[in-house]
Design a protein around this motif. Sequence first.
Motif, PDB file in Angstrom:
ATOM      1  N   VAL A   1       1.306 -21.704  41.225  1.00 35.81           N
ATOM      2  CA  VAL A   1       2.843 -22.336  40.491  1.00 35.81           C
ATOM      3  C   VAL A   1       1.808 -23.497  39.675  1.00 35.81           C
ATOM      4  O   VAL A   1       2.603 -24.260  38.902  1.00 35.81           O
ATOM      5  CB  VAL A   1       3.404 -22.056  41.379  1.00 35.81           C
ATOM      6  N   GLU A   2       2.241 -24.593  41.397  1.00 39.54           N
ATOM      7  CA  GLU A   2       1.780 -25.957  41.120  1.00 39.54           C
ATOM      8  C   GLU A   2       0.930 -26.255  39.846  1.00 39.54           C
ATOM      9  O   GLU A   2       1.321 -27.075  39.599  1.00 39.54           O
ATOM     10  CB  GLU A   2       1.244 -27.035  42.155  1.00 39.54           C
ATOM     11  N   LYS A   3       0.086 -25.291  39.996  1.00 39.51           N
ATOM     12  CA  LYS A   3      -1.029 -25.974  39.175  1.00 39.51           C
ATOM     13  C   LYS A   3      -1.147 -25.133  37.113  1.00 39.51           C
ATOM     14  O   LYS A   3      -1.937 -24.915  36.080  1.00 39.51           O
ATOM     15  CB  LYS A   3      -2.803 -25.533  39.255  1.00 39.51           C
ATOM     16  N   GLN A   4      -0.040 -24.264  37.189  1.00 38.72           N
ATOM     17  CA  GLN A   4       0.316 -23.711  36.128  1.00 38.72           C
ATOM     18  C   GLN A   4      -1.014 -22.538  35.726  1.00 38.72           C
ATOM     19  O   GLN A   4      -1.077 -23.050  34.002  1.00 38.72           O
ATOM     20  CB  GLN A   4       0.974 -24.416  35.032  1.00 38.72           C
TER      21      GLN A   4
ATOM     22  N   TYR B   1      -6.953 -15.503  37.452  1.00 42.01           N
ATOM     23  CA  TYR B   1      -7.681 -15.003  38.778  1.00 42.01           C
ATOM     24  C   TYR B   1      -9.250 -15.563  38.096  1.00 42.01           C
ATOM     25  O   TYR B   1      -9.256 -16.365  39.389  1.00 42.01           O
ATOM     26  CB  TYR B   1      -8.123 -13.455  38.218  1.00 42.01           C
ATOM     27  N   ALA B   2      -9.508 -16.147  37.314  1.00 42.82           N
ATOM     28  CA  ALA B   2     -10.436 -17.489  37.058  1.00 42.82           C
ATOM     29  C   ALA B   2     -10.070 -18.578  37.305  1.00 42.82           C
ATOM     30  O   ALA B   2     -10.502 -19.136  38.165  1.00 42.82           O
ATOM     31  CB  ALA B   2     -11.151 -17.685  35.502  1.00 42.82           C
ATOM     32  N   CYS B   3      -8.917 -18.704  37.310  1.00 46.22           N
ATOM     33  CA  CYS B   3      -8.510 -20.363  37.885  1.00 46.22           C
ATOM     34  C   CYS B   3      -8.640 -20.416  39.440  1.00 46.22           C
ATOM     35  O   CYS B   3      -8.380 -21.523  40.145  1.00 46.22           O
ATOM     36  CB  CYS B   3      -6.905 -20.732  37.221  1.00 46.22           C
ATOM     37  N   HIS B   4      -7.800 -19.055  39.910  1.00 45.18           N
ATOM     38  CA  HIS B   4      -7.943 -19.030  41.379  1.00 45.18           C
ATOM     39  C   HIS B   4      -9.393 -19.093  41.885  1.00 45.18           C
ATOM     40  O   HIS B   4     -10.042 -19.795  43.157  1.00 45.18           O
ATOM     41  CB  HIS B   4      -7.713 -17.712  41.350  1.00 45.18           C
ATOM     42  N   VAL B   5     -10.009 -18.040  41.465  1.00 44.98           N
ATOM     43  CA  VAL B   5     -11.433 -18.359  41.966  1.00 44.98           C
ATOM     44  C   VAL B   5     -12.613 -19.477  41.818  1.00 44.98           C
ATOM     45  O   VAL B   5     -12.517 -20.236  42.525  1.00 44.98           O
ATOM     46  CB  VAL B   5     -12.501 -16.582  41.111  1.00 44.98           C
ATOM     47  N   ARG B   6     -11.673 -20.170  40.951  1.00 45.33           N
ATOM     48  CA  ARG B   6     -12.337 -22.022  40.849  1.00 45.33           C
ATOM     49  C   ARG B   6     -12.008 -22.527  41.870  1.00 45.33           C
ATOM     50  O   ARG B   6     -12.391 -23.296  42.612  1.00 45.33           O
ATOM     51  CB  ARG B   6     -11.501 -22.079  39.560  1.00 45.33           C
ATOM     52  N   ASP B   7     -10.344 -22.241  42.330  1.00 49.02           N
ATOM     53  CA  ASP B   7      -9.874 -23.119  43.276  1.00 49.02           C
ATOM     54  C   ASP B   7     -10.590 -21.946  44.561  1.00 49.02           C
ATOM     55  O   ASP B   7     -10.336 -23.165  45.643  1.00 49.02           O
ATOM     56  CB  ASP B   7      -8.387 -22.760  43.074  1.00 49.02           C
ATOM     57  N   VAL B   8     -10.525 -21.009  44.561  1.00 45.25           N
ATOM     58  CA  VAL B   8     -11.515 -20.911  45.960  1.00 45.25           C
ATOM     59  C   VAL B   8     -12.646 -21.020  46.345  1.00 45.25           C
ATOM     60  O   VAL B   8     -13.259 -21.516  47.426  1.00 45.25           O
ATOM     61  CB  VAL B   8     -11.230 -18.914  45.786  1.00 45.25           C
ATOM     62  N   CYS B   9     -14.079 -21.499  45.385  1.00 46.02           N
ATOM     63  CA  CYS B   9     -15.003 -22.263  45.661  1.00 46.02           C
ATOM     64  C   CYS B   9     -15.094 -22.934  46.043  1.00 46.02           C
ATOM     65  O   CYS B   9     -15.994 -23.724  47.093  1.00 46.02           O
ATOM     66  CB  CYS B   9     -15.940 -21.933  44.136  1.00 46.02           C
ATOM     67  N   ASP B  10     -13.754 -24.146  45.134  1.00 45.75           N
ATOM     68  CA  ASP B  10     -13.918 -25.467  45.388  1.00 45.75           C
ATOM     69  C   ASP B  10     -13.024 -25.544  47.348  1.00 45.75           C
ATOM     70  O   ASP B  10     -13.417 -26.811  48.145  1.00 45.75           O
ATOM     71  CB  ASP B  10     -12.809 -26.111  45.506  1.00 45.75           C
ATOM     72  N   VAL B  11     -11.956 -24.946  47.418  1.00 41.86           N
ATOM     73  CA  VAL B  11     -11.863 -24.719  48.988  1.00 41.86           C
ATOM     74  C   VAL B  11     -12.351 -23.991  50.250  1.00 41.86           C
ATOM     75  O   VAL B  11     -12.966 -24.127  51.194  1.00 41.86           O
ATOM     76  CB  VAL B  11     -10.370 -23.337  49.155  1.00 41.86           C
TER      77      VAL B  11
ATOM     78  N   GLU C   1     -11.181 -26.639  63.208  1.00 42.62           N
ATOM     79  CA  GLU C   1      -9.922 -26.324  62.832  1.00 42.62           C
ATOM     80  C   GLU C   1     -10.487 -26.429  61.056  1.00 42.62           C
ATOM     81  O   GLU C   1     -10.392 -27.573  60.471  1.00 42.62           O
ATOM     82  CB  GLU C   1      -8.817 -26.745  63.795  1.00 42.62           C
ATOM     83  N   LEU C   2      -9.943 -25.339  60.556  1.00 40.58           N
ATOM     84  CA  LEU C   2      -9.705 -25.203  58.777  1.00 40.58           C
ATOM     85  C   LEU C   2      -7.893 -26.177  58.545  1.00 40.58           C
ATOM     86  O   LEU C   2      -7.715 -24.696  59.185  1.00 40.58           O
ATOM     87  CB  LEU C   2     -10.270 -23.665  58.029  1.00 40.58           C
ATOM     88  N   ASP C   3      -8.034 -25.739  57.023  1.00 40.87           N
ATOM     89  CA  ASP C   3      -5.896 -26.180  57.108  1.00 40.87           C
ATOM     90  C   ASP C   3      -5.885 -25.012  57.081  1.00 40.87           C
ATOM     91  O   ASP C   3      -6.843 -24.201  55.827  1.00 40.87           O
ATOM     92  CB  ASP C   3      -6.630 -26.710  56.276  1.00 40.87           C
ATOM     93  N   ASN C   4      -4.769 -24.996  56.448  1.00 35.60           N
ATOM     94  CA  ASN C   4      -3.928 -23.588  55.864  1.00 35.60           C
ATOM     95  C   ASN C   4      -4.078 -23.641  53.912  1.00 35.60           C
ATOM     96  O   ASN C   4      -4.089 -25.227  53.755  1.00 35.60           O
ATOM     97  CB  ASN C   4      -2.515 -23.407  56.075  1.00 35.60           C
ATOM     98  N   TRP C   5      -4.469 -23.118  53.110  1.00 32.83           N
ATOM     99  CA  TRP C   5      -4.108 -23.006  51.826  1.00 32.83           C
ATOM    100  C   TRP C   5      -3.385 -22.207  51.273  1.00 32.83           C
ATOM    101  O   TRP C   5      -3.490 -20.573  51.769  1.00 32.83           O
ATOM    102  CB  TRP C   5      -5.530 -23.099  50.969  1.00 32.83           C
ATOM    103  N   ASP C   6      -2.388 -22.448  50.929  1.00 33.74           N
ATOM    104  CA  ASP C   6      -1.494 -21.237  49.917  1.00 33.74           C
ATOM    105  C   ASP C   6      -1.838 -21.289  48.653  1.00 33.74           C
ATOM    106  O   ASP C   6      -1.667 -22.071  47.975  1.00 33.74           O
ATOM    107  CB  ASP C   6      -0.502 -21.847  50.111  1.00 33.74           C
ATOM    108  N   GLN C   7      -2.436 -19.696  48.205  1.00 34.08           N
ATOM    109  CA  GLN C   7      -3.157 -19.439  47.096  1.00 34.08           C
ATOM    110  C   GLN C   7      -1.916 -19.279  46.168  1.00 34.08           C
ATOM    111  O   GLN C   7      -1.930 -20.163  44.873  1.00 34.08           O
ATOM    112  CB  GLN C   7      -4.117 -18.639  46.826  1.00 34.08           C
ATOM    113  N   ASP C   8      -0.435 -18.843  47.004  1.00 37.67           N
ATOM    114  CA  ASP C   8       0.140 -18.830  45.867  1.00 37.67           C
ATOM    115  C   ASP C   8       0.804 -19.885  45.033  1.00 37.67           C
ATOM    116  O   ASP C   8       1.309 -19.677  43.873  1.00 37.67           O
ATOM    117  CB  ASP C   8       1.124 -17.516  46.106  1.00 37.67           C
ATOM    118  N   ALA C   9       0.759 -21.112  46.031  1.00 38.78           N
ATOM    119  CA  ALA C   9       1.429 -22.460  46.119  1.00 38.78           C
ATOM    120  C   ALA C   9       0.721 -23.012  44.941  1.00 38.78           C
ATOM    121  O   ALA C   9       1.611 -23.412  43.819  1.00 38.78           O
ATOM    122  CB  ALA C   9       2.146 -22.893  46.647  1.00 38.78           C
TER     123      ALA C   9
END
Length: 185
Positions: free
Chosen positions: A116-119, A77-87, A105-113
């Motif tokens: 996995v990609e960033k492990q 979750y901490a990794c996710h919110v780090r990336d949410v901040c950037d997005v 227009e805002l690009d799509n962001w697949d949080q689940d992908a």
Amino acid sequence: MHDPTRAVDPGPARPDTSDWTWVLVRPCPQCGYDSGHVLPIGVPQIVRDAATRYAAVLGRMDVAVRPGEGVWSPLEYACHVRDVCDVMRGRLERILAGDGTTPVELDNWDQDATAVEKQYWRADPGQVAVELQDAFEAAAAAFATPHRAQWSWSAVRSDGAMFTVETLAKYFVHDLVHHLWDVQG
């Protein structure tokens, strides 16, 4: 203590396919977030306060332990919110780079992908703490920049959801607050 070099892939988390934009019009029954109580001018402080709480979560001995099958660990979750901040910072910057007359227009962001990609499960909590602090501070600083009229500038997400700078800020804050609730932070 979590040793990223010995971390075993726990498999994917259950994908989140919910459209959380409804939190802009009614309170979240899970975490209690009510966007109607959030003023745009207060968003930077909310973000900075959340950063402190996530830092405490990253210090837990069980930070990498998933609480149930298919549910992210506090570390993930901490990794996710780090990336949410950037997005969200990037989305805000895109809107503000426009002229305010045409929805951006805002690009799509697949949080689940991304997870996995960033492990996320293999991340080093100490490194994530540093990255999280930087990401939260950059997001807080960005959300402190809109001028009064810019709060109503608009954007459309790839799925058709419409946002203004103000609703984007409130949507972003819900993500941070909700995941603190998820990790009991």
